[in-house]
Design an enzyme around this catalytic site. Structure first.
Site, PDB file in Angstrom:
ATOM      1  N   ASP A 221       0.811  -1.217   0.000  1.00  0.00           N
ATOM      2  CA  ASP A 221       0.000   0.000   0.000  1.00  0.00           C
ATOM      3  C   ASP A 221       0.846   1.269   0.000  1.00  0.00           C
ATOM      4  OD1 ASP A 221       1.086  -0.227   2.501  1.00  0.00           O
ATOM      5  OD2 ASP A 221      -0.787   0.029   3.607  1.00  0.00           O
TER       6      ASP A 221
ATOM      7  N   HIS B  90       8.706  -3.765  -4.147  1.00  0.00           N
ATOM      8  CA  HIS B  90       8.094  -4.184  -2.883  1.00  0.00           C
ATOM      9  C   HIS B  90       9.145  -4.703  -1.908  1.00  0.00           C
ATOM     10  CE1 HIS B  90       4.672  -5.316  -0.425  1.00  0.00           C
ATOM     11  NE2 HIS B  90       5.132  -6.539  -0.286  1.00  0.00           N
TER      12      HIS B  90
ATOM     13  N   CYS C   8       5.101  -0.429   2.422  1.00  0.00           N
ATOM     14  CA  CYS C   8       5.656  -1.777   2.613  1.00  0.00           C
ATOM     15  C   CYS C   8       7.034  -1.770   3.278  1.00  0.00           C
ATOM     16  CB  CYS C   8       5.703  -2.547   1.298  1.00  0.00           C
ATOM     17  SG  CYS C   8       6.758  -1.837   0.020  1.00  0.00           S
TER      18      CYS C   8
END
Length: 227
Positions: free
Chosen positions: A95, A204, A98
């Protein structure tokens, strides 16, 4: 009508100090939990991967994002490396928080204190501007204001700030083609513990554990003041 507006203003003014008091109390209690987690560190992953060569960490902000084919190849490369070293990712939400969620999970065994991590990383950036501003190709205050916002992607500079603030060596198992291991060490103190993250390059972060001892979130001891 004027009387009603005064009542609203008075109520609003009373809420702000209460909110600040609650934030201060939460910070105090989270700091206590942090000290408890430091006492439990064992460096198990670090002992396993000490033979891996690392590259020097260069703090930088996000200015490159890979193409779709590269993203797919990078993810496959990262998964292969995790498997090769017997490691498993504890996945956190993608979101925009991370990096901070993954650090929170390593420090507190839950990603839910990402706001605390972000807050103190940004506080570190502001208080020790001379350590970091040379890596920011924009107005420094603007960068700090942007990084303060929830959902703003963390970068290699916020990793350095978190390492410095929490006295932790941050170890990244990465999807980089040329190297799989990057270390971020505190600049002004010896590290008190290690934090292990996976880094799918510019996409990520996740928290990383020995595949045999991934913590069970259902068994984590909950603190009533944190939830």
């Amino acid at each position: 009508m004027a009387h009603s507006q005064k009542e609203v203003a008075s109520s609003s003014n009373s809420i702000a100090p209460l909110s600040r008091m609650r934030d201060t109390e939460d910070d105090r209690m989270i700091a206590l939990l942090l000290s408890e987690e430091y006492a439990k560190m064992d460096g198990a992953i670090g002992r396993r991967l000490t033979s891996l060569p690392s590259i020097p960490h260069v703090p930088r902000i996000n200015n490159y994002f890979p193409s779709t084919p590269d993203v797919s190849m990078d993810h496959e490369r990262l998964l292969q490396r995790l498997h090769a070293y017997g490691l498993l990712e504890k996945k956190v939400s993608g979101d925009g928080n991370c990096q901070f969620r993954a650090i929170s999970d390593q420090l507190f065994k839950t990603p839910e204190h990402h706001k605390y991590i972000r807050k103190h990383a940004v506080k570190q950036l502001k208080e020790f501007q001379s350590l970091y501003e040379g890596y920011v190709p924009m107005k420094y205050k603007r960068y700090c204001k942007k990084m303060k916002k929830s959902g703003e992607w963390g970068d290699h500079l916020t990793l350095q700030a978190a390492s410095d603030k929490f006295g932790a060596k941050i170890c990244l198992l990465t999807s980089f083609r040329d190297t799989c291991f990057v270390e971020i060490v505190p600049q002004q103190q010896a590290p008190q513990r290690e934090i292990w993250l996976s880094f799918w390059s510019e996409v990520h972060y996740n928290s990383v554990y020995d595949a045999r001892v991934v913590p069970d979130p259902q068994k984590q001891k909950k603190k009533h003041w944190l939830f």
